[in-house]
Design a protein around this motif. Structure first.
Motif, PDB file in Angstrom:
ATOM      1  N   ARG A  14       0.841  -1.206   0.000  1.00  0.00           N
ATOM      2  CA  ARG A  14       0.000   0.000   0.000  1.00  0.00           C
ATOM      3  C   ARG A  14       0.874   1.253   0.000  1.00  0.00           C
ATOM      4  N   LYS A  17       2.453   1.674  -3.314  1.00  0.00           N
ATOM      5  CA  LYS A  17       1.443   1.727  -4.387  1.00  0.00           C
ATOM      6  C   LYS A  17       1.584   0.571  -5.387  1.00  0.00           C
ATOM      7  N   SER A  19       0.076  -2.534  -6.994  1.00  0.00           N
ATOM      8  CA  SER A  19      -1.295  -2.992  -7.212  1.00  0.00           C
ATOM      9  C   SER A  19      -1.427  -4.503  -7.066  1.00  0.00           C
ATOM     10  N   ASP A  20      -2.656  -4.933  -6.797  1.00  0.00           N
ATOM     11  CA  ASP A  20      -2.952  -6.368  -6.785  1.00  0.00           C
ATOM     12  C   ASP A  20      -2.635  -6.982  -8.142  1.00  0.00           C
ATOM     13  N   ALA A  21      -2.897  -6.238  -9.215  1.00  0.00           N
ATOM     14  CA  ALA A  21      -2.612  -6.744 -10.569  1.00  0.00           C
ATOM     15  C   ALA A  21      -1.123  -7.019 -10.742  1.00  0.00           C
ATOM     16  N   PRO A  51       5.293   1.317  -9.902  1.00  0.00           N
ATOM     17  CA  PRO A  51       4.241   1.914 -10.736  1.00  0.00           C
ATOM     18  C   PRO A  51       4.859   2.948 -11.692  1.00  0.00           C
ATOM     19  N   ASP A 123      -8.671  -8.423 -10.786  1.00  0.00           N
ATOM     20  CA  ASP A 123      -9.596  -7.503 -11.461  1.00  0.00           C
ATOM     21  C   ASP A 123     -10.585  -6.877 -10.481  1.00  0.00           C
ATOM     22  N   GLY A 124     -10.120  -6.595  -9.265  1.00  0.00           N
ATOM     23  CA  GLY A 124     -10.958  -5.936  -8.281  1.00  0.00           C
ATOM     24  C   GLY A 124     -12.013  -6.827  -7.661  1.00  0.00           C
TER      25      GLY A 124
END
Length: 129
Positions: A14, A17, A19-21, A51, A123-124
């Motif tokens: 977190r 930053k 991402s889960d992806a 990122p 994908d969330g």
């Protein structure tokens, strides 16, 4: 394959930053045989891109990994912050990997309920059960 992260790693991801992806992509590479470093005992090191940047200047992640079963992100660091693990750190992570990878699905679910682990989404979407 279920993908998890421990509480420490979740805070790290977190803050940085990540991402889960990006985490799922690192696991997908490992599942296809593209492992950056197999440290043995179910412990692998995979690079994750920053990122907006590439993997070479990104993060190194330690994952407890068993093909087609589970991956647990447990530790991460920027290459410029830490060169590598020392022998004692590596031994401790290998011991933990052996324990966690032997957990039953019920034990993993208990870890989720306690908050010690969270499941990485795709994908969330929640992947639970």
């Amino acid at each position: 394959m279920r993908v998890f992260q421990n509480a420490w790693f979740q805070k790290f991801a977190r803050k940085e930053k990540i991402s889960d992806a990006a985490l799922r992509e690192a696991v997908a590479r490992a599942e296809s045989g593209l492992i950056d470093a197999d440290l043995g005992g179910g412990l692998i090191k995979q690079r994750v891109a920053r990122p907006g940047a590439g993997k070479s200047g990104g993060y190194r992640t330690l994952i407890f990994f068993r093909v087609e079963t589970r991956a647990v992100f447990t530790f991460g660091f920027a290459k410029n912050d830490k060169a590598n693990l020392n022998k004692d750190e590596e031994a401790a992570f290998k011991k933990a990997a052996k324990l966690v990878l032997a957990f039953s699905n019920e034990q993993m679910d208990a870890e989720l309920e306690s908050g010690r682990l969270t499941e990485v989404k795709c994908d969330g979407q929640d992947l639970q059960k």
